[in-house]
Write a protein that holds these residues in place. Structure first.
Motif, PDB file in Angstrom:
ATOM      1  N   VAL A  60       0.837  -1.206   0.000  1.00  0.00           N
ATOM      2  CA  VAL A  60       0.000   0.000   0.000  1.00  0.00           C
ATOM      3  C   VAL A  60       0.871   1.255   0.000  1.00  0.00           C
ATOM      4  O   VAL A  60       0.639   2.191  -0.778  1.00  0.00           O
ATOM      5  CB  VAL A  60      -0.950  -0.007   1.221  1.00  0.00           C
ATOM      6  CG1 VAL A  60      -1.653   1.344   1.358  1.00  0.00           C
ATOM      7  CG2 VAL A  60      -1.981  -1.112   1.079  1.00  0.00           C
ATOM      8  N   ASP A 123      -1.773   5.964   6.151  1.00  0.00           N
ATOM      9  CA  ASP A 123      -1.471   4.530   6.072  1.00  0.00           C
ATOM     10  C   ASP A 123      -0.466   4.125   7.143  1.00  0.00           C
ATOM     11  O   ASP A 123      -0.632   3.099   7.813  1.00  0.00           O
ATOM     12  CB  ASP A 123      -0.917   4.201   4.687  1.00  0.00           C
ATOM     13  CG  ASP A 123      -0.427   2.766   4.602  1.00  0.00           C
ATOM     14  OD1 ASP A 123      -1.277   1.858   4.637  1.00  0.00           O
ATOM     15  OD2 ASP A 123       0.806   2.563   4.530  1.00  0.00           O
ATOM     16  N   ARG A 138      -6.455  -0.666   4.314  1.00  0.00           N
ATOM     17  CA  ARG A 138      -5.049  -0.820   3.948  1.00  0.00           C
ATOM     18  C   ARG A 138      -4.854  -1.911   2.903  1.00  0.00           C
ATOM     19  O   ARG A 138      -3.785  -2.505   2.796  1.00  0.00           O
ATOM     20  CB  ARG A 138      -4.213  -1.110   5.185  1.00  0.00           C
ATOM     21  CG  ARG A 138      -4.207   0.016   6.211  1.00  0.00           C
ATOM     22  CD  ARG A 138      -3.098  -0.149   7.226  1.00  0.00           C
ATOM     23  NE  ARG A 138      -1.790  -0.079   6.582  1.00  0.00           N
ATOM     24  CZ  ARG A 138      -0.926  -1.091   6.549  1.00  0.00           C
ATOM     25  NH1 ARG A 138      -1.234  -2.260   7.079  1.00  0.00           N
ATOM     26  NH2 ARG A 138       0.248  -0.948   5.955  1.00  0.00           N
ATOM     27  N   PRO A 140      -4.581  -3.066  -1.152  1.00  0.00           N
ATOM     28  CA  PRO A 140      -4.132  -2.425  -2.396  1.00  0.00           C
ATOM     29  C   PRO A 140      -5.265  -1.824  -3.224  1.00  0.00           C
ATOM     30  O   PRO A 140      -5.099  -0.754  -3.818  1.00  0.00           O
ATOM     31  CB  PRO A 140      -3.446  -3.570  -3.149  1.00  0.00           C
ATOM     32  CG  PRO A 140      -2.952  -4.475  -2.063  1.00  0.00           C
ATOM     33  CD  PRO A 140      -4.002  -4.405  -0.978  1.00  0.00           C
ATOM     34  N   ALA A 143      -6.128   1.445  -1.783  1.00  0.00           N
ATOM     35  CA  ALA A 143      -5.050   2.404  -2.056  1.00  0.00           C
ATOM     36  C   ALA A 143      -5.135   2.929  -3.483  1.00  0.00           C
ATOM     37  O   ALA A 143      -4.969   4.139  -3.724  1.00  0.00           O
ATOM     38  CB  ALA A 143      -3.694   1.742  -1.817  1.00  0.00           C
TER      39      ALA A 143
END
Length: 336
Positions: A60, A123, A138, A140, A143
């Motif tokens: 992330v 994060d 958190r 991907p 993100a």
């Protein structure tokens, strides 16, 4: 930085002040801009290659940092235009469309960069301060969605640059300027005030709060960290360095812009102050540009995981090259 202009003609507060000698800018700024452009393009392309071509998926934090590198790449790619502009004694030779496009790109870099840092600081805060509470945020996918929203926000905040940037010849200074031409002082104060809000008032407290909490947790866990926590700490060290570098490079410029905004609103007056503000803005603008070169250097110096990715990527390329050469020579031996 689409709102940062050279010789902005909107500053009526100091319009009656005598012109200062700025010959040094015609020599120093073009050379400096080109050096920053070349180094920035090479370094940030390298960072993006490491993040994007490595066989392992990005974490992330790396997703945010790779988007930050992309924003930096956009900025440094626009600097050659400003180098030519300065070398021609601030006569813009590229026309109105490029005036708006180049400044739109630079402006987006500023807004996107600071909000990528907001995301990465949040994060790190969630990873170290509340490691079990926000696992969904958190991921991907979350993100990547956050990065997409940041790019959209950067474009939205850059709309005034797209609308009000124009190219115009000024006979009084014998120069064709690419500058922000607000229709009146009210619109100017509204736009500049809104952008100051989104650049300083909103993000800086968030970054500062998260950074303070993260540093506090790191100090408490330093002696009793597990391997997983040590991995998070290594990533956090790099993020903190990038955050501090950004604040050092960009905050002074935005503080000067606040003073400039107060001068335009005629809350502050004086030719001497105007000269100091103009000189500081010139110098601090190009200090801010240097941040786009500094970030990749920090990745290499402090990014233990980044250096590991670089080594693995080179091994990956070396293995592929070896396999290709073996296949090539085996084909030749068969044909012969």
């Amino acid at each position: 930085m689409g709102n940062i202009v050279v010789h902005d003609q909107n500053n009526t507060n100091i319009a009656h002040c005598p012109e200062e000698d700025v010959e040094w800018t015609f020599i120093v700024l073009p050379v400096y801009s080109l050096v920053i452009a070349v180094l920035g393009i090479i370094f940030n392309v390298f960072v993006l290659m490491v993040f994007c071509l490595h066989k392992k998926a990005c974490t992330v934090a790396e997703i945010y940092l790779s988007n930050l590198a992309a924003a930096d790449l956009v900025l440094v790619s626009c600097l050659p235009f400003w180098a030519v502009y300065a070398a021609k004694k601030f006569n813009w030779p590229f026309g109105g469309s490029l005036c708006r496009l180049v400044n739109l790109s630079i402006s987006m870099n500023v807004y996107c960069s600071i909000y990528f840092l907001v995301l990465v600081s949040i994060d790190r805060y969630m990873a170290l301060v509340h490691p079990l509470s926000h696992e969904r945020l958190r991921r991907p996918k979350s993100a990547k969605l956050g990065c997409l929203l940041v790019w959209a926000l950067g474009l939205l905040l850059s709309v005034p640059t797209l609308i009000y940037r124009e190219v115009k010849y000024f006979s009084g200074i014998n120069a064709t300027l690419c500058y922000l031409n607000y229709p009146n002082t009210t619109v100017m104060l509204l736009c500049e005030g809104m952008l100051t809000m989104f650049i300083i008032v909103i993000p800086i407290p968030i970054i500062s709060f998260c950074t303070f909490k993260v540093i506090k947790v790191l100090n408490n866990r330093l002696m009793k960290a597990s391997n997983t926590k040590k991995k998070e700490q290594k990533a956090t060290t790099l993020v903190l360095a990038v955050l501090i570098a950004f604040l050092i490079c960009w905050v002074p410029l935005h503080l000067v812009k606040i003073i400039e905004l107060l001068m335009r609103a005629e809350l502050l007056v004086g030719c001497t102050l105007g000269t100091i503000v103009e000189t500081c803005r010139q110098i601090l603008t190009y200090l801010a540009y240097f941040n786009s070169v500094l970030n990749p250097i920090l990745y290499v110096i402090l990014g233990t995981l980044f250096r590991k990715r670089v080594k693995e990527l080179f091994k990956q390329w070396s293995w592929k090259r070896t396999v290709t050469l073996r296949f090539f020579f085996s084909m030749i031996s068969v044909l012969v």
